[in-house]
Design an enzyme around this catalytic site. Structure first.
Site, PDB file in Angstrom:
ATOM      1  N   SER A  47       0.801  -1.222   0.000  1.00 43.17           N
ATOM      2  CA  SER A  47       0.000   0.000   0.000  1.00 43.17           C
ATOM      3  C   SER A  47       0.834   1.273   0.000  1.00 43.17           C
ATOM      4  CB  SER A  47      -0.939   0.023   1.212  1.00 43.17           C
ATOM      5  OG  SER A  47      -0.203   0.013   2.423  1.00 43.17           O
ATOM      6  N   ASN A 114       4.186  -6.061   6.043  1.00 42.72           N
ATOM      7  CA  ASN A 114       3.074  -6.931   6.407  1.00 42.72           C
ATOM      8  C   ASN A 114       3.546  -8.276   6.943  1.00 42.72           C
ATOM      9  OD1 ASN A 114       0.835  -5.211   5.788  1.00 42.72           O
ATOM     10  ND2 ASN A 114       1.339  -5.490   3.630  1.00 42.72           N
ATOM     11  N   ASP A 198      -6.831   9.596   8.503  1.00 42.17           N
ATOM     12  CA  ASP A 198      -6.991   8.382   9.301  1.00 42.17           C
ATOM     13  C   ASP A 198      -5.759   8.083  10.149  1.00 42.17           C
ATOM     14  OD1 ASP A 198      -5.146   7.508   7.438  1.00 42.17           O
ATOM     15  OD2 ASP A 198      -6.490   6.054   6.495  1.00 42.17           O
ATOM     16  N   HIS A 201      -2.154   6.219   6.660  1.00 43.25           N
ATOM     17  CA  HIS A 201      -1.415   6.202   5.400  1.00 43.25           C
ATOM     18  C   HIS A 201      -0.752   7.543   5.113  1.00 43.25           C
ATOM     19  CE1 HIS A 201      -4.631   3.150   5.089  1.00 43.25           C
ATOM     20  NE2 HIS A 201      -3.643   2.431   4.592  1.00 43.25           N
TER      21      HIS A 201
END
Length: 223
Positions: A47, A114, A198, A201
């Protein structure tokens, strides 16, 4: 160290969020082959490179394309093969087809965060990074690894060992390395200002800094 908290949240969102293809990847996947060019840069990431939550065309990979065009390097094609939520295992499984399709001159590998969140064995992460690096080199491409770090709550020993994986692979395979892709973004006081609303990111303003971290090493590979 407080600045690393948003980075930890980013890893959570990248893992739990529904995987999606980066802008342009749908078109890339549909194309049978890449048109012949002097230089092809393949970005294999998660991402952080997939424009997650950003307007299309504003992520660091898109900025790279714009920078190359401004420098009149029109013969350089950038292929963004980044998928939100991807791991090194996912990247390893996708890479052979991407190498065959695009025949890149340089491969930028931005994966690993991740893996840490899922608690995967670091030996597995290292093995995958080695395999991807070796596969890219065998295909005739130069490689740039983008190193990652984990938040301090993982513990100093774990954090050092994890970040050291990228250094070890780079040394073993003699490839280029950016020690920490989010340097100056996630590891500074007031880091939340560098992230989207948020607080997960990197925001649009941070993308230029991400590119600035990558460019000094990448430009050496595409001369």
């Amino acid at each position: 160290m407080r600045g690393l908290k948003p980075f930890g949240a980013l890893l959570v969102a990248a893992l739990l969020g529904t995987p999606w293809l980066a802008h342009g990847q749908i078109a890339n996947a549909a194309a049978k082959t890449t048109a012949p060019t002097a230089t092809v840069i393949l970005v294999l990431g998660d991402s952080l490179s997939a424009e997650y939550g950003l307007k299309r065309g504003t992520g660091w990979v898109a900025l790279l394309e714009q920078q190359l065009a401004a420098k009149q390097k029109n013969a350089v094609k950038v292929v963004n093969a980044s998928v939100s939520g991807d791991t090194t295992s996912g990247g390893r499984s996708r890479l052979p087809a991407l190498l065959a399709q695009h025949k890149p001159t340089a491969v930028v590998i931005e994966l690993g965060g991740n893996d840490a969140l899922r608690g995967l064995p670091m030996s597995m992460t290292q093995s995958n990074l080695l395999a991807m690096t070796q596969a890219a080199k065998k295909a005739g491409a130069k490689v740039l690894l983008l190193g990652m770090q984990v938040p301090p709550n993982y513990g100093a020993a774990y954090g050092a060992e994890f970040s050291g994986l990228f250094t070890q692979v780079a040394k073993t395979e003699k490839v280029a390395l950016v020690p920490f892709f989010l340097k100056g973004i996630a590891d500074v006081d007031g880091a939340t200002a560098n992230f989207q609303a948020d607080r997960i990111h990197p925001n649009e303003q941070s993308q230029a800094s991400m590119l600035a971290n990558v460019w000094p090493e990448l430009k050496k590979l595409i001369k």
